[in-house]
Design a protein around this motif. Structure first.
Motif, PDB file in Angstrom:
ATOM      1  N   GLU A 144       4.563   6.341  11.440  1.00 35.94           N
ATOM      2  CA  GLU A 144       5.517   5.255  11.659  1.00 35.94           C
ATOM      3  C   GLU A 144       5.179   3.991  10.884  1.00 35.94           C
ATOM      4  OE1 GLU A 144       6.569   4.369  15.671  1.00 35.94           O
ATOM      5  OE2 GLU A 144       6.717   6.491  16.200  1.00 35.94           O
ATOM      6  N   PHE A 145       3.882   3.714  10.696  1.00 39.73           N
ATOM      7  CA  PHE A 145       3.513   2.477  10.020  1.00 39.73           C
ATOM      8  C   PHE A 145       3.873   2.509   8.533  1.00 39.73           C
ATOM      9  CE2 PHE A 145      -0.275   4.711   8.688  1.00 39.73           C
ATOM     10  CZ  PHE A 145      -0.750   4.027   7.578  1.00 39.73           C
ATOM     11  N   LEU A 146       4.051   3.695   7.965  1.00 37.23           N
ATOM     12  CA  LEU A 146       4.519   3.823   6.576  1.00 37.23           C
ATOM     13  C   LEU A 146       6.046   3.798   6.614  1.00 37.23           C
ATOM     14  CD1 LEU A 146       2.105   6.615   5.297  1.00 37.23           C
ATOM     15  CD2 LEU A 146       1.984   4.158   4.833  1.00 37.23           C
ATOM     16  N   ASN A 147       6.593   2.587   6.714  1.00 39.25           N
ATOM     17  CA  ASN A 147       8.004   2.430   7.035  1.00 39.25           C
ATOM     18  C   ASN A 147       8.909   2.142   5.850  1.00 39.25           C
ATOM     19  OD1 ASN A 147       7.208  -0.187   6.543  1.00 39.25           O
ATOM     20  ND2 ASN A 147       7.201  -0.780   8.683  1.00 39.25           N
ATOM     21  N   VAL A 148       8.366   2.155   4.634  1.00 40.32           N
ATOM     22  CA  VAL A 148       9.178   1.983   3.435  1.00 40.32           C
ATOM     23  C   VAL A 148       9.105   3.293   2.658  1.00 40.32           C
ATOM     24  CG1 VAL A 148       9.523   0.646   1.336  1.00 40.32           C
ATOM     25  CG2 VAL A 148       8.628  -0.483   3.388  1.00 40.32           C
ATOM     26  N   HIS A 149      10.220   4.010   2.634  1.00 39.89           N
ATOM     27  CA  HIS A 149      10.230   5.333   2.008  1.00 39.89           C
ATOM     28  C   HIS A 149      10.958   5.291   0.678  1.00 39.89           C
ATOM     29  CE1 HIS A 149       9.088   7.788   5.699  1.00 39.89           C
ATOM     30  NE2 HIS A 149       9.068   6.532   6.077  1.00 39.89           N
ATOM     31  N   GLY A 150      10.389   6.011  -0.285  1.00 41.78           N
ATOM     32  CA  GLY A 150      11.043   6.151  -1.579  1.00 41.78           C
ATOM     33  C   GLY A 150      12.273   7.027  -1.447  1.00 41.78           C
ATOM     34  N   GLY A 151      13.184   6.908  -2.366  1.00 41.06           N
ATOM     35  CA  GLY A 151      14.411   7.688  -2.291  1.00 41.06           C
ATOM     36  C   GLY A 151      14.323   9.028  -2.976  1.00 41.06           C
ATOM     37  N   LYS A 152      13.754   9.053  -4.161  1.00 44.50           N
ATOM     38  CA  LYS A 152      13.764  10.263  -4.979  1.00 44.50           C
ATOM     39  C   LYS A 152      12.530  11.142  -4.748  1.00 44.50           C
ATOM     40  CE  LYS A 152      14.222  11.694  -9.788  1.00 44.50           C
ATOM     41  NZ  LYS A 152      14.255  11.273 -11.181  1.00 44.50           N
ATOM     42  N   PHE A 153      11.398  10.526  -4.445  1.00 48.15           N
ATOM     43  CA  PHE A 153      10.147  11.274  -4.350  1.00 48.15           C
ATOM     44  C   PHE A 153       9.605  11.280  -2.923  1.00 48.15           C
ATOM     45  CE2 PHE A 153      10.304   9.809  -8.842  1.00 48.15           C
ATOM     46  CZ  PHE A 153      10.438  11.061  -9.434  1.00 48.15           C
ATOM     47  N   GLN A 154       8.351  11.572  -2.753  1.00 52.59           N
ATOM     48  CA  GLN A 154       7.737  11.730  -1.432  1.00 52.59           C
ATOM     49  C   GLN A 154       6.870  10.534  -1.033  1.00 52.59           C
ATOM     50  OE1 GLN A 154       8.263  14.209   0.834  1.00 52.59           O
ATOM     51  NE2 GLN A 154       9.853  14.889  -0.561  1.00 52.59           N
ATOM     52  N   ASP A 155       7.042   9.400  -1.683  1.00 54.51           N
ATOM     53  CA  ASP A 155       6.198   8.243  -1.409  1.00 54.51           C
ATOM     54  C   ASP A 155       6.647   7.492  -0.153  1.00 54.51           C
ATOM     55  OD1 ASP A 155       8.400   7.667  -3.337  1.00 54.51           O
ATOM     56  OD2 ASP A 155       7.817   5.587  -2.928  1.00 54.51           O
ATOM     57  N   ALA A 156       5.679   6.818   0.449  1.00 52.16           N
ATOM     58  CA  ALA A 156       5.933   5.943   1.586  1.00 52.16           C
ATOM     59  C   ALA A 156       4.925   4.806   1.523  1.00 52.16           C
ATOM     60  CB  ALA A 156       5.809   6.698   2.897  1.00 52.16           C
ATOM     61  N   SER A 157       5.346   3.636   2.015  1.00 51.62           N
ATOM     62  CA  SER A 157       4.539   2.432   1.853  1.00 51.62           C
ATOM     63  C   SER A 157       4.557   1.559   3.101  1.00 51.62           C
ATOM     64  CB  SER A 157       5.091   1.578   0.709  1.00 51.62           C
ATOM     65  OG  SER A 157       5.200   2.288  -0.472  1.00 51.62           O
ATOM     66  N   VAL A 158       3.659   0.594   3.067  1.00 47.97           N
ATOM     67  CA  VAL A 158       3.630  -0.472   4.060  1.00 47.97           C
ATOM     68  C   VAL A 158       3.267  -1.748   3.306  1.00 47.97           C
ATOM     69  CG1 VAL A 158       1.197  -0.029   4.669  1.00 47.97           C
ATOM     70  CG2 VAL A 158       2.680  -1.215   6.293  1.00 47.97           C
ATOM     71  N   LEU A 164       0.877  -1.169   0.000  1.00 46.29           N
ATOM     72  CA  LEU A 164       0.000   0.000   0.000  1.00 46.29           C
ATOM     73  C   LEU A 164       0.911   1.215   0.000  1.00 46.29           C
ATOM     74  CD1 LEU A 164      -2.788   1.382   0.260  1.00 46.29           C
ATOM     75  CD2 LEU A 164      -2.440   1.283   2.742  1.00 46.29           C
ATOM     76  N   MET A 165       0.786   2.029  -1.047  1.00 44.11           N
ATOM     77  CA  MET A 165       1.650   3.193  -1.193  1.00 44.11           C
ATOM     78  C   MET A 165       0.835   4.479  -1.139  1.00 44.11           C
ATOM     79  SD  MET A 165       4.355   4.231  -4.184  1.00 44.11           S
ATOM     80  CE  MET A 165       3.301   5.151  -5.269  1.00 44.11           C
ATOM     81  N   PHE A 166       1.398   5.459  -0.470  1.00 45.30           N
ATOM     82  CA  PHE A 166       0.865   6.818  -0.473  1.00 45.30           C
ATOM     83  C   PHE A 166       1.891   7.678  -1.200  1.00 45.30           C
ATOM     84  CE2 PHE A 166      -1.420   4.983   3.037  1.00 45.30           C
ATOM     85  CZ  PHE A 166      -2.669   5.586   2.969  1.00 45.30           C
TER      86      PHE A 166
END
Length: 131
Positions: free
Chosen positions: A75-89, A64-66
């Protein structure tokens, strides 16, 4: 629910299908003004043409990506993109979905948005949309 998304969900293995169906229910209930469709082969919800959230099957589970999730400070969105502003779980069981966390992030997604809709026009530059 969008019939294409329903078809996507139905095409998943049983445990993944349960996760996808629950996520789509929560997203549809909480993003009332959003348009949902299959975009780049997976379900995505948009506000005013800007991608907000979506999910896809990946090796690690259902992601699930935002698109603007890095700015949510969740905190639950613990996978962060490197180049952009996305975060996932990632979810591997429907029981892992914390509806309170998800609803809180969905609320933030309506007001904290980076402008992905115009990223090509701006040659890769993201700007924060003031809501």
């Amino acid at each position: 629910m969008n019939s294409e998304i329903s078809k996507y969900n139905s095409s998943q293995a049983e445990s993944d299908r349960e996760i996808c169906e629950r996520l789509s229910e929560i997203l549809c209930e909480n993003l009332i003004d959003a348009e949902s469709k299959i975009w780049h082969s997976h379900p995505v919800w948009f506000l005013d043409g800007n991608p907000i959230t979506g999910y896809s099957k990946q090796k690690k589970g259902i992601r699930l990506m935002f698109w603007s999730g890095k700015s949510f400070n969740e905190e639950f969105l613990n996978v962060h993109g490197g180049k952009f502003q996305d975060a996932s779980v990632f979810y591997n069981s429907v029981s892992e979905i914390n509806e309170e966390d998800l609803k809180r992030a969905l609320k933030k997604s309506e007001t904290i948005q980076w402008d992905y809709k115009n990223i090509v026009k701006r040659k890769g530059e993201l700007i924060l949309i003031q809501k």
